[in-house]
Design a protein around this motif. Structure first.
Motif, PDB file in Angstrom:
ATOM      1  N   ALA A 310       0.839  -1.204   0.000  1.00 45.65           N
ATOM      2  CA  ALA A 310       0.000   0.000   0.000  1.00 45.65           C
ATOM      3  C   ALA A 310       0.873   1.252   0.000  1.00 45.65           C
ATOM      4  O   ALA A 310       0.580   2.228  -0.702  1.00 45.65           O
ATOM      5  CB  ALA A 310      -0.928  -0.020   1.216  1.00 45.65           C
ATOM      6  N   LEU A 311       1.941   1.230   0.777  1.00 40.22           N
ATOM      7  CA  LEU A 311       2.868   2.362   0.802  1.00 40.22           C
ATOM      8  C   LEU A 311       3.600   2.516  -0.528  1.00 40.22           C
ATOM      9  O   LEU A 311       3.749   3.631  -1.051  1.00 40.22           O
ATOM     10  CB  LEU A 311       3.876   2.190   1.941  1.00 40.22           C
ATOM     11  N   MET A 312       4.042   1.398  -1.091  1.00 42.99           N
ATOM     12  CA  MET A 312       4.790   1.432  -2.346  1.00 42.99           C
ATOM     13  C   MET A 312       3.943   1.934  -3.508  1.00 42.99           C
ATOM     14  O   MET A 312       4.462   2.533  -4.455  1.00 42.99           O
ATOM     15  CB  MET A 312       5.350   0.055  -2.670  1.00 42.99           C
ATOM     16  N   MET A 313       2.639   1.717  -3.459  1.00 41.75           N
ATOM     17  CA  MET A 313       1.762   2.197  -4.518  1.00 41.75           C
ATOM     18  C   MET A 313       1.846   3.716  -4.673  1.00 41.75           C
ATOM     19  O   MET A 313       1.713   4.241  -5.776  1.00 41.75           O
ATOM     20  CB  MET A 313       0.308   1.798  -4.219  1.00 41.75           C
ATOM     21  N   ASN A 314       2.078   4.401  -3.568  1.00 41.22           N
ATOM     22  CA  ASN A 314       2.026   5.864  -3.586  1.00 41.22           C
ATOM     23  C   ASN A 314       3.296   6.531  -4.079  1.00 41.22           C
ATOM     24  O   ASN A 314       3.336   7.761  -4.199  1.00 41.22           O
ATOM     25  CB  ASN A 314       1.676   6.372  -2.180  1.00 41.22           C
ATOM     26  N   VAL A 315       4.331   5.750  -4.377  1.00 40.81           N
ATOM     27  CA  VAL A 315       5.581   6.357  -4.864  1.00 40.81           C
ATOM     28  C   VAL A 315       5.891   5.934  -6.296  1.00 40.81           C
ATOM     29  O   VAL A 315       6.986   6.190  -6.804  1.00 40.81           O
ATOM     30  CB  VAL A 315       6.763   6.004  -3.935  1.00 40.81           C
ATOM     31  N   GLN A 316       4.936   5.291  -6.956  1.00 42.08           N
ATOM     32  CA  GLN A 316       5.173   4.799  -8.309  1.00 42.08           C
ATOM     33  C   GLN A 316       4.783   5.840  -9.355  1.00 42.08           C
ATOM     34  O   GLN A 316       3.764   6.514  -9.223  1.00 42.08           O
ATOM     35  CB  GLN A 316       4.389   3.502  -8.562  1.00 42.08           C
ATOM     36  N   VAL A 404     -10.753  -0.387  -3.948  1.00 44.23           N
ATOM     37  CA  VAL A 404     -10.689   0.352  -2.685  1.00 44.23           C
ATOM     38  C   VAL A 404     -11.685  -0.237  -1.681  1.00 44.23           C
ATOM     39  O   VAL A 404     -11.425  -0.300  -0.485  1.00 44.23           O
ATOM     40  CB  VAL A 404     -11.001   1.847  -2.927  1.00 44.23           C
ATOM     41  N   GLY A 405     -12.832  -0.692  -2.184  1.00 41.66           N
ATOM     42  CA  GLY A 405     -13.855  -1.261  -1.311  1.00 41.66           C
ATOM     43  C   GLY A 405     -15.037  -0.342  -1.114  1.00 41.66           C
ATOM     44  O   GLY A 405     -15.575  -0.210  -0.011  1.00 41.66           O
ATOM     45  N   ILE A 406     -15.475   0.294  -2.194  1.00 41.04           N
ATOM     46  CA  ILE A 406     -16.626   1.201  -2.130  1.00 41.04           C
ATOM     47  C   ILE A 406     -17.903   0.428  -2.474  1.00 41.04           C
ATOM     48  O   ILE A 406     -17.967  -0.230  -3.508  1.00 41.04           O
ATOM     49  CB  ILE A 406     -16.452   2.375  -3.127  1.00 41.04           C
ATOM     50  N   PRO A 407     -18.944   0.475  -1.619  1.00 43.52           N
ATOM     51  CA  PRO A 407     -20.198  -0.207  -1.963  1.00 43.52           C
ATOM     52  C   PRO A 407     -20.925   0.547  -3.060  1.00 43.52           C
ATOM     53  O   PRO A 407     -20.748   1.758  -3.200  1.00 43.52           O
ATOM     54  CB  PRO A 407     -20.979  -0.156  -0.629  1.00 43.52           C
ATOM     55  N   PRO A 408     -21.740  -0.137  -3.886  1.00 43.33           N
ATOM     56  CA  PRO A 408     -22.116  -1.551  -3.789  1.00 43.33           C
ATOM     57  C   PRO A 408     -21.278  -2.453  -4.704  1.00 43.33           C
ATOM     58  O   PRO A 408     -21.791  -3.461  -5.202  1.00 43.33           O
ATOM     59  CB  PRO A 408     -23.570  -1.522  -4.253  1.00 43.33           C
ATOM     60  N   LEU A 409     -20.027  -2.100  -4.962  1.00 42.48           N
ATOM     61  CA  LEU A 409     -19.198  -2.889  -5.865  1.00 42.48           C
ATOM     62  C   LEU A 409     -18.680  -4.156  -5.185  1.00 42.48           C
ATOM     63  O   LEU A 409     -18.645  -4.259  -3.956  1.00 42.48           O
ATOM     64  CB  LEU A 409     -18.048  -2.027  -6.389  1.00 42.48           C
ATOM     65  N   ASN A 410     -18.241  -5.116  -6.002  1.00 38.43           N
ATOM     66  CA  ASN A 410     -18.010  -6.475  -5.506  1.00 38.43           C
ATOM     67  C   ASN A 410     -16.956  -6.582  -4.412  1.00 38.43           C
ATOM     68  O   ASN A 410     -17.137  -7.302  -3.424  1.00 38.43           O
ATOM     69  CB  ASN A 410     -17.661  -7.403  -6.675  1.00 38.43           C
ATOM     70  N   VAL A 411     -15.830  -5.880  -4.553  1.00 38.41           N
ATOM     71  CA  VAL A 411     -14.742  -6.051  -3.590  1.00 38.41           C
ATOM     72  C   VAL A 411     -15.134  -5.542  -2.201  1.00 38.41           C
ATOM     73  O   VAL A 411     -14.629  -6.041  -1.187  1.00 38.41           O
ATOM     74  CB  VAL A 411     -13.456  -5.359  -4.095  1.00 38.41           C
ATOM     75  N   PHE A 412     -16.061  -4.595  -2.118  1.00 37.82           N
ATOM     76  CA  PHE A 412     -16.522  -4.131  -0.809  1.00 37.82           C
ATOM     77  C   PHE A 412     -17.038  -5.297   0.021  1.00 37.82           C
ATOM     78  O   PHE A 412     -16.737  -5.414   1.227  1.00 37.82           O
ATOM     79  CB  PHE A 412     -17.629  -3.085  -0.968  1.00 37.82           C
ATOM     80  N   PHE A 413     -17.817  -6.176  -0.601  1.00 34.70           N
ATOM     81  CA  PHE A 413     -18.457  -7.255   0.153  1.00 34.70           C
ATOM     82  C   PHE A 413     -17.447  -8.335   0.555  1.00 34.70           C
ATOM     83  O   PHE A 413     -17.562  -8.909   1.643  1.00 34.70           O
ATOM     84  CB  PHE A 413     -19.615  -7.836  -0.664  1.00 34.70           C
ATOM     85  N   SER A 414     -16.455  -8.593  -0.294  1.00 37.37           N
ATOM     86  CA  SER A 414     -15.442  -9.564   0.126  1.00 37.37           C
ATOM     87  C   SER A 414     -14.512  -8.960   1.174  1.00 37.37           C
ATOM     88  O   SER A 414     -14.047  -9.659   2.080  1.00 37.37           O
ATOM     89  CB  SER A 414     -14.648 -10.085  -1.075  1.00 37.37           C
ATOM     90  N   LYS A 415     -14.265  -7.641   1.089  1.00 37.75           N
ATOM     91  CA  LYS A 415     -13.485  -6.987   2.146  1.00 37.75           C
ATOM     92  C   LYS A 415     -14.253  -6.998   3.472  1.00 37.75           C
ATOM     93  O   LYS A 415     -13.655  -7.125   4.549  1.00 37.75           O
ATOM     94  CB  LYS A 415     -13.134  -5.550   1.753  1.00 37.75           C
ATOM     95  N   LEU A 433      -6.122  -4.395   7.482  1.00 39.05           N
ATOM     96  CA  LEU A 433      -6.977  -4.326   6.295  1.00 39.05           C
ATOM     97  C   LEU A 433      -7.469  -2.899   6.059  1.00 39.05           C
ATOM     98  O   LEU A 433      -7.402  -2.376   4.937  1.00 39.05           O
ATOM     99  CB  LEU A 433      -8.166  -5.276   6.458  1.00 39.05           C
ATOM    100  N   VAL A 434      -7.935  -2.244   7.095  1.00 38.04           N
ATOM    101  CA  VAL A 434      -8.486  -0.887   6.968  1.00 38.04           C
ATOM    102  C   VAL A 434      -7.401   0.114   6.615  1.00 38.04           C
ATOM    103  O   VAL A 434      -7.547   0.925   5.676  1.00 38.04           O
ATOM    104  CB  VAL A 434      -9.200  -0.478   8.274  1.00 38.04           C
ATOM    105  N   ILE A 435      -6.288   0.064   7.328  1.00 37.70           N
ATOM    106  CA  ILE A 435      -5.219   1.046   7.124  1.00 37.70           C
ATOM    107  C   ILE A 435      -4.620   0.916   5.723  1.00 37.70           C
ATOM    108  O   ILE A 435      -4.413   1.913   5.022  1.00 37.70           O
ATOM    109  CB  ILE A 435      -4.124   0.884   8.204  1.00 37.70           C
ATOM    110  N   SER A 436      -4.333  -0.310   5.306  1.00 40.04           N
ATOM    111  CA  SER A 436      -3.751  -0.505   3.970  1.00 40.04           C
ATOM    112  C   SER A 436      -4.725  -0.064   2.877  1.00 40.04           C
ATOM    113  O   SER A 436      -4.314   0.495   1.850  1.00 40.04           O
ATOM    114  CB  SER A 436      -3.341  -1.969   3.773  1.00 40.04           C
ATOM    115  N   SER A 437      -6.018  -0.288   3.093  1.00 39.58           N
ATOM    116  CA  SER A 437      -7.015   0.139   2.102  1.00 39.58           C
ATOM    117  C   SER A 437      -7.067   1.655   1.984  1.00 39.58           C
ATOM    118  O   SER A 437      -7.195   2.196   0.882  1.00 39.58           O
ATOM    119  CB  SER A 437      -8.398  -0.407   2.485  1.00 39.58           C
ATOM    120  N   VAL A 438      -6.960   2.346   3.106  1.00 39.40           N
ATOM    121  CA  VAL A 438      -6.985   3.814   3.090  1.00 39.40           C
ATOM    122  C   VAL A 438      -5.744   4.365   2.394  1.00 39.40           C
ATOM    123  O   VAL A 438      -5.825   5.306   1.584  1.00 39.40           O
ATOM    124  CB  VAL A 438      -7.081   4.365   4.526  1.00 39.40           C
ATOM    125  N   ILE A 439      -4.586   3.781   2.686  1.00 39.42           N
ATOM    126  CA  ILE A 439      -3.346   4.228   2.035  1.00 39.42           C
ATOM    127  C   ILE A 439      -3.424   3.989   0.526  1.00 39.42           C
ATOM    128  O   ILE A 439      -3.036   4.847  -0.281  1.00 39.42           O
ATOM    129  CB  ILE A 439      -2.128   3.494   2.632  1.00 39.42           C
TER     130      ILE A 439
END
Length: 520
Positions: A310-316, A404-415, A433-439
């Motif tokens: 999650a951290l590495m994503m922000n420096v690419q 990211v996990g925004i409802p009502p999309l699929n990954v929200f429900f599995s998260k 899970l929460v912190i990495s998703s926010v980052i």
């Protein structure tokens, strides 16, 4: 040959025949594309039929090659878990084959691309359907070799060749470790059939192969450690992740979608097969301690992977490297969930595996449209291109919001399932899970903002490639549909697959029932 044995055979036949067929048709690109679509389409039909049969049966389906029964011969044993992931694999491979033709419109060697592509599909399906640990090794090798070559498809580019060789080197190291584990399993248990191994681990008798010889606790500890390390490599879990961010930028975008959406699933699936099918249920205290220690390691490395990536994503600056780190993050979630060794954890892992595969393939394919138009992977170079391509931009939005996990999309429900499974085990896991998703949200939004609202560096006159964009649109609508139907999907498909996977006796008895008919 029944549908169990036929499913992986279809792409193998099409792959072997394609080089000769391309000579006969003098390399006609449209016919080659049609050929690939027929091959992947028939495989999808067969996978769907297999899925129907597996879900209508109370026990796993078994297919014997050459009528040789396990543990003497290699068998395919298909339960709901493997049938569901096989259908997912075949469906995505068919759609990505459609997308590939336009993406590679200016590239030579289309026949070799689809030869390797079909070989990769055969390997992936073989991994999922086999009931034999040695055949799993063979199919992982088939998958890996095709993947290495496809990463190096742009063989005139130095970065492509270098990244492919790097991927091959670390991949070969992983499969060698797994092969050593197989030798230990066979030396002690006298078998590499999953059902037979599971029976012996649980103290049950199994015809033909006899009783274990030696200390099964020591063997299990060393062999599982070697096998798990190999699976960590295949799933790109920290510290074995470094091949993935290199391979993605080098490969064509449709192959990047397969690597992140499907190939990394091999490591997760193989770990599930060993932790739940072979070493699931009640074990002797010494064996239970070994498996518990292994599970803790899987959870810990998964957690590190999630936060680090999650951290590495922000420096690419390279969009494909950024998405690659997103994959490592989600693989971390999956290893954490599998390591829980609970029914809720397994349900969450399976549902998230399905959702991540679809959303991540969509993200790579949508990004690939912009890369194809501009000719650059640099995020800043893609500034404003989204305004010229509304369908691709919509698809990119759905993919990023879903991951990211925004409802009502699929990954929200599995998260949400993952969160509930983690919080039952340890509150810290849920916070990871929460912190990495926010980052990760910050990185995803940066991509979307630059592509959609950034100022173009130059006048963009390219038109939206409809065949590619419509493929993305279909996947985007799938993300929405799965999200809207999530409770029904979990109840009807995910929960039954998890329950059957936890029932190792059902897996054992499917082979024993077949053996009893042959031996008596």
């Amino acid at each position: 040959m029944n549908v169990v044995g036929l499913t992986p055979i279809i792409p193998i036949i099409f792959a072997f025949a394609l080089p000769l067929f391309s000579i006969l048709i003098k390399g006609n690109r449209k016919i080659i594309q049609l050929y690939a679509l027929i091959g992947t389409g028939l495989t999808l039909i067969s996978s769907y039929r297999l899925f129907q049969l597996a879900y209508s049966s109370n026990i796993p389906l078994v297919y014997t090659f050459g009528k040789w029964i396990a543990p003497i011969g290699i068998v395919y044993e298909v339960d709901k878990l493997s049938a569901l992931i096989a259908l997912l694999t075949a469906g995505l491979m068919f759609l990505i084959a459609i997308y590939s033709y336009r993406y590679l419109e200016h590239d030579e060697g289309l026949e070799w691309y689809y030869t390797l592509y079909l070989g990769l599909e055969a390997g992936l399906l073989g991994v999922l359907l086999t009931g034999d640990a040695f055949n799993l090794f063979v199919m992982i090798e088939v998958t890996s070799i095709a993947a290495y070559a496809l990463v190096m498809f742009y063989r005139d580019r130095g970065d492509s060749v270098f990244s492919g060789l790097k991927y091959a080197l670390i991949g070969a190291t992983g499969t060698t470790m797994y092969f050593l584990a197989l030798g230990m399993f066979y030396g002690t248990f006298g078998t590499v059939n999953f059902a037979d191994l599971s029976a012996k681990v649980h103290g049950l008798s199994f015809p033909v192969s006899g009783m274990p010889a030696g200390n099964i606790v020591i063997t299990s500890g060393i062999a599982l450690a070697l096998a798990t390390w190999a699976f960590l490599i295949k799933a790109a879990i920290v510290p074995n992740h470094f091949w993935l961010p290199e391979a993605h930028p080098a490969a064509p975008s449709p192959i990047s979608a397969i690597l992140s959406g499907l190939v990394v699933n091999v490591g997760v699936y193989a770990l599930i097969r060993f932790l739940y099918t072979v070493y699931g249920g009640s074990l002797a205290p010494e064996l239970a301690h070994v498996v518990s220690l292994l599970s803790v390691i899987a959870i810990a490395l998964g957690a590190v992977s999630a936060l680090f990536s999650a951290l590495m994503m922000n420096v690419q600056k390279d969009i494909k490297r950024l998405i690659a780190y997103s994959t490592i993050m989600h693989m971390g979630y999956l290893f954490m969930a599998v390591g829980l060794r609970t029914e809720l954890g397994l349900q969450a892992a399976l549902f998230h595996l399905v959702n991540h595969s679809i959303a991540k393939a969509l993200l790579f394919l949508a990004a690939g449209i912009f890369i194809h138009a501009i000719g650059s992977r640099n995020i800043e170079d893609l500034s404003g291109v989204g305004r010229r391509m509304p369908i691709a931009t919509f698809s990119l939005a759905i993919a990023t919001l879903s991951l990211v996990g925004i409802p009502p999309l699929n990954v929200f429900f599995s998260k949400l399932l993952l969160f509930n499974a983690f919080i039952d085990k340890n509150l810290i896991l849920a916070w990871i899970l929460v912190i990495s998703s926010v980052i990760a949200l910050i990185a995803y939004m940066r991509i979307f903002y630059v592509i959609c609202f950034g100022k173009p560096k130059e006048d963009i006159k390219t038109k939206e490639p409809l065949s590619m964009s419509l493929t993305c649109l279909l996947l985007a609508l799938t993300c929405l549909a799965i999200g809207l139907m999530a409770p029904a999907i979990v109840d009807n498909f995910i929960a039954p697959a998890a329950a059957q996977t936890l029932d190792h006796n059902s897996y054992i008895n499917a082979i024993l029932n077949l053996l009893s008919k042959v031996l008596h």
